[in-house]
Motif scaffolding. Structure first.
Motif, PDB file in Angstrom:
ATOM      1  N   THR A   1       0.873  -1.169   0.000  1.00  0.00           N
ATOM      2  CA  THR A   1       0.000   0.000   0.000  1.00  0.00           C
ATOM      3  C   THR A   1       0.914   1.223   0.000  1.00  0.00           C
ATOM      4  OG1 THR A   1      -0.096   0.139   2.413  1.00  0.00           O
ATOM      5  CG2 THR A   1      -1.753  -1.224   1.328  1.00  0.00           C
ATOM      6  N   ALA A   2       0.338   2.411  -0.287  1.00  0.00           N
ATOM      7  CA  ALA A   2       1.192   3.598  -0.408  1.00  0.00           C
ATOM      8  C   ALA A   2       0.578   4.788   0.308  1.00  0.00           C
ATOM      9  CB  ALA A   2       1.444   3.914  -1.875  1.00  0.00           C
ATOM     10  N   ASP A   3       0.377   4.653   1.614  1.00  0.00           N
ATOM     11  CA  ASP A   3      -0.174   5.740   2.413  1.00  0.00           C
ATOM     12  C   ASP A   3       0.951   6.455   3.158  1.00  0.00           C
ATOM     13  OD1 ASP A   3      -2.532   4.674   1.559  1.00  0.00           O
ATOM     14  OD2 ASP A   3      -3.103   3.808   3.495  1.00  0.00           O
ATOM     15  N   ALA A   4       0.721   7.729   3.489  1.00  0.00           N
ATOM     16  CA  ALA A   4       1.741   8.480   4.214  1.00  0.00           C
ATOM     17  C   ALA A   4       1.125   9.642   4.971  1.00  0.00           C
ATOM     18  CB  ALA A   4       2.806   9.000   3.254  1.00  0.00           C
ATOM     19  N   VAL A   5       1.797  10.047   6.041  1.00  0.00           N
ATOM     20  CA  VAL A   5       1.376  11.214   6.825  1.00  0.00           C
ATOM     21  C   VAL A   5       2.468  12.276   6.737  1.00  0.00           C
ATOM     22  CG1 VAL A   5       0.808  12.115   9.104  1.00  0.00           C
ATOM     23  CG2 VAL A   5       0.029   9.825   8.444  1.00  0.00           C
ATOM     24  N   LEU A   6       2.088  13.461   6.253  1.00  0.00           N
ATOM     25  CA  LEU A   6       3.011  14.593   6.177  1.00  0.00           C
ATOM     26  C   LEU A   6       3.048  15.286   7.537  1.00  0.00           C
ATOM     27  CD1 LEU A   6       4.678  16.741   4.538  1.00  0.00           C
ATOM     28  CD2 LEU A   6       2.498  17.893   4.131  1.00  0.00           C
ATOM     29  N   ILE A   7       4.244  15.490   8.070  1.00  0.00           N
ATOM     30  CA  ILE A   7       4.377  16.249   9.316  1.00  0.00           C
ATOM     31  C   ILE A   7       4.509  17.721   8.955  1.00  0.00           C
ATOM     32  CG2 ILE A   7       5.702  16.598  11.427  1.00  0.00           C
ATOM     33  CD1 ILE A   7       4.361  13.836  11.215  1.00  0.00           C
ATOM     34  N   ARG A   8       3.530  18.526   9.330  1.00  0.00           N
ATOM     35  CA  ARG A   8       3.500  19.925   8.905  1.00  0.00           C
ATOM     36  C   ARG A   8       4.017  20.920   9.936  1.00  0.00           C
ATOM     37  NH1 ARG A   8       1.093  21.711   4.454  1.00  0.00           N
ATOM     38  NH2 ARG A   8       1.046  23.703   5.524  1.00  0.00           N
ATOM     39  N   ALA A   9       3.922  20.581  11.208  1.00  0.00           N
ATOM     40  CA  ALA A   9       4.371  21.539  12.223  1.00  0.00           C
ATOM     41  C   ALA A   9       4.553  20.861  13.573  1.00  0.00           C
ATOM     42  CB  ALA A   9       3.357  22.676  12.358  1.00  0.00           C
ATOM     43  N   ILE A  10       5.505  21.369  14.342  1.00  0.00           N
ATOM     44  CA  ILE A  10       5.703  20.894  15.716  1.00  0.00           C
ATOM     45  C   ILE A  10       5.862  22.093  16.650  1.00  0.00           C
ATOM     46  CG2 ILE A  10       6.865  18.788  14.925  1.00  0.00           C
ATOM     47  CD1 ILE A  10       9.502  19.989  15.961  1.00  0.00           C
ATOM     48  N   GLU A  11       5.557  21.829  17.926  1.00  0.00           N
ATOM     49  CA  GLU A  11       5.863  22.810  18.967  1.00  0.00           C
ATOM     50  C   GLU A  11       7.232  22.436  19.497  1.00  0.00           C
ATOM     51  OE1 GLU A  11       2.956  23.212  22.093  1.00  0.00           O
ATOM     52  OE2 GLU A  11       4.513  23.672  23.558  1.00  0.00           O
ATOM     53  N   PRO A  12       8.233  23.303  19.338  1.00  0.00           N
ATOM     54  CA  PRO A  12       9.599  22.940  19.709  1.00  0.00           C
ATOM     55  C   PRO A  12       9.762  22.732  21.211  1.00  0.00           C
ATOM     56  CG  PRO A  12       9.466  25.272  19.180  1.00  0.00           C
ATOM     57  CD  PRO A  12       8.139  24.674  18.833  1.00  0.00           C
ATOM     58  N   THR A  13      10.473  21.672  21.599  1.00  0.00           N
ATOM     59  CA  THR A  13      10.713  21.428  23.023  1.00  0.00           C
ATOM     60  C   THR A  13      12.163  21.055  23.325  1.00  0.00           C
ATOM     61  OG1 THR A  13      10.084  19.091  22.837  1.00  0.00           O
ATOM     62  CG2 THR A  13       8.341  20.643  23.455  1.00  0.00           C
ATOM     63  N   GLU A  14      12.812  20.356  22.411  1.00  0.00           N
ATOM     64  CA  GLU A  14      14.183  19.901  22.663  1.00  0.00           C
ATOM     65  C   GLU A  14      15.163  20.538  21.682  1.00  0.00           C
ATOM     66  OE1 GLU A  14      14.753  17.772  25.219  1.00  0.00           O
ATOM     67  OE2 GLU A  14      12.582  17.757  25.592  1.00  0.00           O
ATOM     68  N   GLY A  15      16.318  20.960  22.187  1.00  0.00           N
ATOM     69  CA  GLY A  15      17.355  21.495  21.305  1.00  0.00           C
ATOM     70  C   GLY A  15      16.933  22.757  20.591  1.00  0.00           C
ATOM     71  N   ILE A  16      16.220  23.606  21.288  1.00  0.00           N
ATOM     72  CA  ILE A  16      15.692  24.818  20.657  1.00  0.00           C
ATOM     73  C   ILE A  16      16.807  25.711  20.103  1.00  0.00           C
ATOM     74  CG2 ILE A  16      14.446  26.973  21.112  1.00  0.00           C
ATOM     75  CD1 ILE A  16      12.557  25.424  22.899  1.00  0.00           C
ATOM     76  N   GLU A  17      17.906  25.836  20.838  1.00  0.00           N
ATOM     77  CA  GLU A  17      19.002  26.683  20.348  1.00  0.00           C
ATOM     78  C   GLU A  17      19.580  26.148  19.044  1.00  0.00           C
ATOM     79  OE1 GLU A  17      22.037  27.685  23.120  1.00  0.00           O
ATOM     80  OE2 GLU A  17      20.634  28.562  24.577  1.00  0.00           O
ATOM     81  N   GLU A  18      19.736  24.825  18.982  1.00  0.00           N
ATOM     82  CA  GLU A  18      20.259  24.213  17.754  1.00  0.00           C
ATOM     83  C   GLU A  18      19.300  24.431  16.588  1.00  0.00           C
ATOM     84  OE1 GLU A  18      23.102  22.927  17.048  1.00  0.00           O
ATOM     85  OE2 GLU A  18      22.615  22.094  15.069  1.00  0.00           O
ATOM     86  N   MET A  19      18.012  24.327  16.863  1.00  0.00           N
ATOM     87  CA  MET A  19      17.025  24.548  15.800  1.00  0.00           C
ATOM     88  C   MET A  19      17.045  26.005  15.336  1.00  0.00           C
ATOM     89  SD  MET A  19      13.802  22.033  16.666  1.00  0.00           S
ATOM     90  CE  MET A  19      13.405  22.516  18.337  1.00  0.00           C
ATOM     91  N   GLN A  20      17.224  26.930  16.257  1.00  0.00           N
ATOM     92  CA  GLN A  20      17.335  28.343  15.888  1.00  0.00           C
ATOM     93  C   GLN A  20      18.541  28.554  14.971  1.00  0.00           C
ATOM     94  OE1 GLN A  20      16.794  29.741  20.218  1.00  0.00           O
ATOM     95  NE2 GLN A  20      16.337  31.557  19.015  1.00  0.00           N
ATOM     96  N   LEU A  21      19.629  27.858  15.324  1.00  0.00           N
ATOM     97  CA  LEU A  21      20.852  27.952  14.527  1.00  0.00           C
ATOM     98  C   LEU A  21      20.595  27.470  13.104  1.00  0.00           C
ATOM     99  CD1 LEU A  21      23.617  28.876  15.635  1.00  0.00           C
ATOM    100  CD2 LEU A  21      24.288  26.472  15.724  1.00  0.00           C
ATOM    101  N   ARG A  22      19.961  26.302  12.988  1.00  0.00           N
ATOM    102  CA  ARG A  22      19.690  25.723  11.673  1.00  0.00           C
ATOM    103  C   ARG A  22      18.735  26.596  10.863  1.00  0.00           C
ATOM    104  NH1 ARG A  22      18.536  19.731  14.125  1.00  0.00           N
ATOM    105  NH2 ARG A  22      20.694  18.948  14.176  1.00  0.00           N
ATOM    106  N   ARG A  23      17.833  27.301  11.534  1.00  0.00           N
ATOM    107  CA  ARG A  23      16.850  28.142  10.838  1.00  0.00           C
ATOM    108  C   ARG A  23      17.323  29.576  10.681  1.00  0.00           C
ATOM    109  NH1 ARG A  23      13.987  28.598   8.354  1.00  0.00           N
ATOM    110  NH2 ARG A  23      12.074  29.503   9.143  1.00  0.00           N
ATOM    111  N   GLY A  24      18.429  29.921  11.349  1.00  0.00           N
ATOM    112  CA  GLY A  24      18.923  31.281  11.259  1.00  0.00           C
ATOM    113  C   GLY A  24      18.020  32.280  11.952  1.00  0.00           C
ATOM    114  N   LEU A  25      17.423  31.869  13.077  1.00  0.00           N
ATOM    115  CA  LEU A  25      16.525  32.747  13.824  1.00  0.00           C
ATOM    116  C   LEU A  25      17.089  33.045  15.201  1.00  0.00           C
ATOM    117  CD1 LEU A  25      13.004  31.177  13.079  1.00  0.00           C
ATOM    118  CD2 LEU A  25      14.020  33.210  12.053  1.00  0.00           C
TER     119      LEU A  25
END
Length: 206
Positions: A98-122
């Motif tokens: 079968t060929a079903d899938a779930v797209l992950i569209r958004a998360i509420e950040p909780t872990e490694g927020i500083e690293e994620m800011q770095l990767r996003r340039g924010l």
DNA sequence: CGGCAGATCATCT
DNA sequence: GATGATCTGCCGC
């Protein structure tokens, strides 16, 4: 039952991709690359079904190099490049063939927020950090090289941390960017956490 | 805040 | 050769 608990393969191999997309709201999504842990709580998803869904890349059993991973048993990643710029992350669901899938569209950040800011340039913690499918992957360090990765491994995975999300806190709506799918664009297969500021601002074209 | 152009390339016709 | 399960910046109100 002790939490947190990594979601088992049986969570992903269930037959109803719409149910799985809804169940993922409130679960936690993590990546750990080179010892760096990043992630957060899933607040927005979309379901895509290989059968009877013109919005799905594998509509009507379509098999191409890109879609072949969708036919694997549930529990692996389907990551593809869109507009030459953004990697979109999906969880393959249902059984092999079968060929079903779930797209992950958004998360509420909780872990490694500083690293994620770095990767996003924010420099600030704001919705632009992870509120959108192309932003989540950037924040978590996911790219198309992760296509096909097994979610039972220790690089990309999902956990149940015991968060209870009541049915009435989950909003069902139209999927974004699938106007090309005709009548199937009207399927209410987008799910989000009611009132969350971390849900993407994108609106369906209807 | 709303509308719109542009970015940029793997994939498919 | 065209397009896309997107996002950003710019422009005008």
């Amino acid at each position: 039952m002790p939490f947190p608990q990594k979601l088992p393969a049986a969570f992903y191999t269930r037959p109803d991709v719409v149910t799985i997309a809804r169940d993922l709201i409130g679960k936690s999504f993590y990546t750990c690359f080179d010892g760096v842990l990043t992630g957060g709580m899933v607040v927005e998803t979309e379901a895509y079904s290989g059968l009877n869904d013109a919005a799905c890349h594998a509509h009507l059993g379509r098999r191409t190099k890109r879609t072949q991973i969708m036919y694997e048993p549930g529990g692996v990643a389907y990551v593809y490049l869109i507009y030459g710029i953004y990697s979109l992350f999906n969880i393959v669901t249902n059984v092999a063939g079968t060929a079903d899938a779930v797209l992950i569209r958004a998360i509420e950040p909780t872990e490694g927020i500083e690293e994620m800011q770095l990767r996003r340039g924010l420099s600030k913690v704001e919705p632009r950090l992870t509120a959108g499918p192309g932003l989540v992957t950037q924040a978590l360090g996911i790219s198309t090289r992760h296509n096909g990765i097994d979610l039972s491994g220790n690089e990309i995975w999902f956990e149940d941390r015991g968060v209870q999300v009541p049915e009435d806190q989950i909003v069902a709506g139209l999927r974004v960017g699938v106007a090309y799918a005709g009548a199937d664009a009207l399927l209410p297969w987008r799910f989000s956490l009611k009132g969350s500021r971390w849900v993407s601002k994108a609106k369906p074209k209807y």
